[in-house]
Every structure is written in C-alpha cells, then in structure tokens.
Design a protein around this motif. Structure first.
Motif, mmCIF file in Angstrom:
data_model
loop_
_atom_site.group_PDB
_atom_site.id
_atom_site.type_symbol
_atom_site.label_atom_id
_atom_site.label_comp_id
_atom_site.label_asym_id
_atom_site.label_seq_id
_atom_site.Cartn_x
_atom_site.Cartn_y
_atom_site.Cartn_z
ATOM 1 N N ASP A 1 4.447 -1.464 6.279
ATOM 2 C CA ASP A 1 3.107 -1.990 6.568
ATOM 3 C C ASP A 1 3.019 -2.385 8.046
ATOM 4 O O ASP A 1 3.800 -1.919 8.852
ATOM 5 C CB ASP A 1 2.824 -3.194 5.652
ATOM 6 N N ALA A 2 2.103 -3.281 8.383
ATOM 7 C CA ALA A 2 1.937 -3.687 9.785
ATOM 8 C C ALA A 2 2.982 -4.738 10.147
ATOM 9 O O ALA A 2 2.683 -5.921 10.297
ATOM 10 C CB ALA A 2 0.527 -4.215 9.994
ATOM 11 N N SER B 1 -1.562 -11.643 4.206
ATOM 12 C CA SER B 1 -3.011 -11.870 4.287
ATOM 13 C C SER B 1 -3.670 -11.437 2.974
ATOM 14 O O SER B 1 -4.653 -12.034 2.551
ATOM 15 C CB SER B 1 -3.626 -11.159 5.487
ATOM 16 N N LYS C 1 -2.252 3.935 2.775
ATOM 17 C CA LYS C 1 -2.670 2.761 3.565
ATOM 18 C C LYS C 1 -4.130 2.788 3.988
ATOM 19 O O LYS C 1 -4.673 3.849 4.307
ATOM 20 C CB LYS C 1 -1.851 2.669 4.860
ATOM 21 N N TYR C 2 -4.678 1.598 4.074
ATOM 22 C CA TYR C 2 -5.991 1.370 4.697
ATOM 23 C C TYR C 2 -5.727 1.094 6.166
ATOM 24 O O TYR C 2 -5.003 0.161 6.504
ATOM 25 C CB TYR C 2 -6.644 0.191 3.963
ATOM 26 N N SER D 1 -9.728 -10.613 4.022
ATOM 27 C CA SER D 1 -8.743 -9.618 4.448
ATOM 28 C C SER D 1 -8.935 -8.422 3.528
ATOM 29 O O SER D 1 -8.923 -8.579 2.301
ATOM 30 C CB SER D 1 -7.339 -10.198 4.285
ATOM 31 N N GLY D 2 -9.127 -7.242 4.113
ATOM 32 C CA GLY D 2 -9.455 -6.064 3.309
ATOM 33 C C GLY D 2 -8.515 -5.855 2.133
ATOM 34 O O GLY D 2 -8.937 -5.753 0.977
ATOM 35 N N SER D 3 -7.210 -5.848 2.431
ATOM 36 C CA SER D 3 -6.233 -5.528 1.394
ATOM 37 C C SER D 3 -6.166 -6.585 0.288
ATOM 38 O O SER D 3 -5.584 -6.333 -0.767
ATOM 39 C CB SER D 3 -4.849 -5.343 2.024
ATOM 40 N N HIS E 1 -6.950 -2.763 13.282
ATOM 41 C CA HIS E 1 -8.041 -1.983 12.662
ATOM 42 C C HIS E 1 -9.124 -1.650 13.699
ATOM 43 O O HIS E 1 -9.716 -0.580 13.664
ATOM 44 C CB HIS E 1 -8.697 -2.785 11.533
ATOM 45 N N MET F 1 0.223 6.605 9.496
ATOM 46 C CA MET F 1 -0.507 5.407 9.942
ATOM 47 C C MET F 1 0.150 4.821 11.193
ATOM 48 O O MET F 1 -0.534 4.436 12.145
ATOM 49 C CB MET F 1 -0.537 4.347 8.844
ATOM 50 N N ARG G 1 -7.254 -5.653 -3.328
ATOM 51 C CA ARG G 1 -6.354 -4.931 -4.235
ATOM 52 C C ARG G 1 -5.405 -5.879 -4.960
ATOM 53 O O ARG G 1 -4.887 -5.549 -6.023
ATOM 54 C CB ARG G 1 -5.565 -3.860 -3.456
ATOM 55 N N SER H 1 -3.094 -7.299 11.892
ATOM 56 C CA SER H 1 -3.663 -6.030 11.433
ATOM 57 C C SER H 1 -5.164 -5.999 11.715
ATOM 58 O O SER H 1 -5.719 -4.941 11.997
ATOM 59 C CB SER H 1 -3.352 -5.765 9.965
ATOM 60 N N ALA I 1 0.841 -1.203 0.000
ATOM 61 C CA ALA I 1 0.000 0.000 0.000
ATOM 62 C C ALA I 1 0.872 1.248 0.000
ATOM 63 O O ALA I 1 1.795 1.378 0.816
ATOM 64 C CB ALA I 1 -0.916 -0.015 1.217
#
Ligand code: PMV
Length: 333
Positions: free
Chosen positions: A286-287, A107, A18-19, A143-145, A199, A245, A148, A195, A15
């Motif tokens: 990232d995380a 993820s 980032k989300y 998983s949200g990401s 969130h 973030m 994408r 993550s 990302a």
C-alpha cells in the motif's frame, strides 16, 4: 452520574486492486477491491458531551484541531455533524492495534471506526437506522478506503459513472476463502507524504491513464479468481496491480516513492521462494514501505516462520480475512 460509551472496532483492509487517484472529491478514478482484515483494527470509543465541542484522545494524549495528524479527525466529525444534523459535542478516544500511517491502512480503519462510533453516540444506539451503504459513503468522505472496511470478507468499491452512483459491495464473505495477510513491518515510521496528497498528483503520471483503463478487466479477473478461490490467478494479478500503482506514484510530479531497500528485498525474496517452489505466497504494497504477503491460511504459520528466518529484524503481523466491524455500548459510573 452515568455516561454511555459506544465502542466501534473496525478492521483495516488490504486492497488487492488499488484505488489510486480521484476524479473529484472522494470519487475514485477507478474501482477497487480489498480484503477486510481481523487483528489490525482501530478501536474508537465515543460518548456525548453537554457542550457542542469535540474532545479527541489517542490513548491518554489529547489532540487539538491545530495538530496536523488530528485535522482530518476534527474535520470528519464536523462533516458528520453537519451532514446528519447532530448538534452535541463528542468525546472520542481512539487507538490502533497496529502501527499507523505506514501502509497498513490506518486511515481506513480509523475513519471507519470514527464514523460508526460517532453516529452510534449521537443516535444513542448501536444499530444505526442508516443503511450500511449510507454509513460506508459517510466513512468514505473521511478516507476513501474506509468505505471498504465497513463490510467483511472481500469488498468492491465501484466508482460508477457519477459520484452518486458509487457503490460498496461484498464480493464474498470471509468464510468463503480463508486467506492470511502476513504484514512485514520493515518500518513503523509514519510516512512523510499521505495518500490523500498522493491521490491529488496521481493524474500527472504518464502511466495513470493506462492504469485506470485496465482496471475494469482486472476487477473482472479478480472477482472470478475470488469466486473460484484461485490464488495462482489472484496472486500475480494483485502483484501487478500494486507495482503498477507504485509506478504511477514514482512517475507523478512531484514523484512519490514509498519503497525502501527493505521493501524491495522482501518482494524479491517472495518471488525467488515462489520460483524455487518453497512457498505459494504473493505480495502487495500500500502507500508505505511494508509488504503484505497473502497466502492460504493453512500455509500461514510456515510462511510466517520462513519470512522471520529470512528477515529476523522485522516484526510480522499475522493477520487474516475477517468478518468486519463490531459496535457495542457500555454504561460507566
Ligand atoms: O483511502 P486513502 O485515501 O487512504 O487511500 C488508500 C490508497 C491505498 O491504500 C494505496 C490503496 C487502497 O485502495 O487502499
């Protein structure tokens, strides 16, 4: 007896914007924008079983629903079966080409590959009649990401004004802008806070509302910078977004910190080198503790060698923008 196996190869994505945080279940607090990778991928093989159960293997090791790591995999399979009305059980074999759960978005590639392989096995065809948007939305529920990762190149996940108005959009193809992502593996140890857990607490940070309010403008600048292949605009924007973030994470309750001494040392080194005019490269994180260093593909070899010289103990994964997932089938005896 022969069996048909469906093999999904889904790359991870990094990302750039980032989300972080959700409005509600799998509806993100903000739009995000990523670059789909090439070599860092999850390979998942699915085949139909006579029974209605799921068997999941990581390499030769079988996972069970009670295993905390496997929980998400089993519940996503159940979600897909219920949502798409498939009754057959599946045998799933999955593996990553890179270390998992340490900020390399396993993820995203993992849930993306699970979604594509499982659906192909149930439908018994590689080319799904479901639209890419539908597949991406199904992957997002794991998983949200992951949504994408189902598209190649540069991909936006637009939150919309309602959960049903979310959309996944290719902003530019991989060929448009050959960028490299040099992933500095400062630690391959799995992180202790996922993550998903992060969130949940994002909105407890006093910085959260400030961050989400500014994302719209950031997305606009990032889109323009990608269209113009303008690294000196995208790079600093991406660094600010990552640090912002992590500031939200560090000021959440409970506080969440993925940075280590090594992370900070790499980020500082990149900034120092840039200031000294040695290289043009920018970081994001990232995380997890592992910095991603973005640069032009033609500079990647030189910059990777410089990072290696400065940090000889860390493995560097030399990745780059990629064209997205593939799915194939094979018949085994
Ligand atoms: O998709 P999740 O729930 O693993 O969250 C991803 C969060 C970040 O990787 C930190 C940012 C992003 O947009 O990928």
């Amino acid at each position: 007896m022969t069996a048909k196996r469906y093999i999904a190869k889904v790359p991870s994505n990094i990302a750039l914007i980032k989300y972080w945080g959700k409005r509600e279940k799998q509806w993100p607090a903000n739009d995000s924008l990523s670059m789909t990778l090439t070599s860092s991928q999850t390979v998942t093989i699915a085949s139909r079983l006579k029974s209605s159960s799921f068997e999941v293997f990581v390499g030769k090791h079988q996972l069970f629903p009670t295993d905390p790591f496997a929980k998400k995999i089993f519940s996503h399979l159940k979600f897909l079966a219920t949502n798409l009305d498939f009754a057959d059980g599946l045998r799933i074999e999955t593996s990553n080409t890179f270390p998992a759960s340490c900020g390399i978005a396993s993820s995203a590639s993992g849930m993306g590959a699970l979604t594509l392989a499982a659906i192909a096995a149930w439908e018994d065809q590689c080319e799904s009649p479901l639209s890419l948007q539908k597949l991406a939305h199904l992957a997002r529920m794991g998983s949200g990401s992951a949504c994408r990762s189902l598209l190649g190149g540069f991909v936006a996940w637009n939150a919309g004004d309602h959960p049903s108005l979310q959309s996944i959009e290719q902003v530019a193809k991989a060929e448009h802008w050959p960028l490299a992502d040099l992933i500095v593996v400062t630690s391959a140890k799995a992180k202790s806070t996922s993550s998903s857990a992060g969130h949940e607490t994002a909105n407890t940070s006093p910085l959260f509302a400030i961050r989400t309010a500014g994302i719209h403008e950031r997305m606009r600048i990032a889109r323009e910078a990608i269209a113009a292949r303008d690294l000196s605009t995208l790079g600093p924007l991406m660094e600010t977004d990552a640090l912002d973030m992590h500031a939200v994470m560090m000021t959440s309750k409970p506080a969440l910190n993925y940075f280590t001494e090594a992370t900070v040392a790499v980020l500082q080194w990149i900034r120092d080198q840039r200031k000294a005019g040695t290289l043009e490269a920018y970081f994001t994180v990232d995380a997890g503790p592992n910095p991603h260093i973005l640069c032009r593909l033609e500079d990647a070899q030189k910059i990777s060698a410089l990072i290696h010289e400065a940090f000889p103990h860390f493995e560097i994964l030399n990745d780059q923008v990629g064209t997205g997932p593939t799915i194939d089938s094979e018949v085994t005896a």
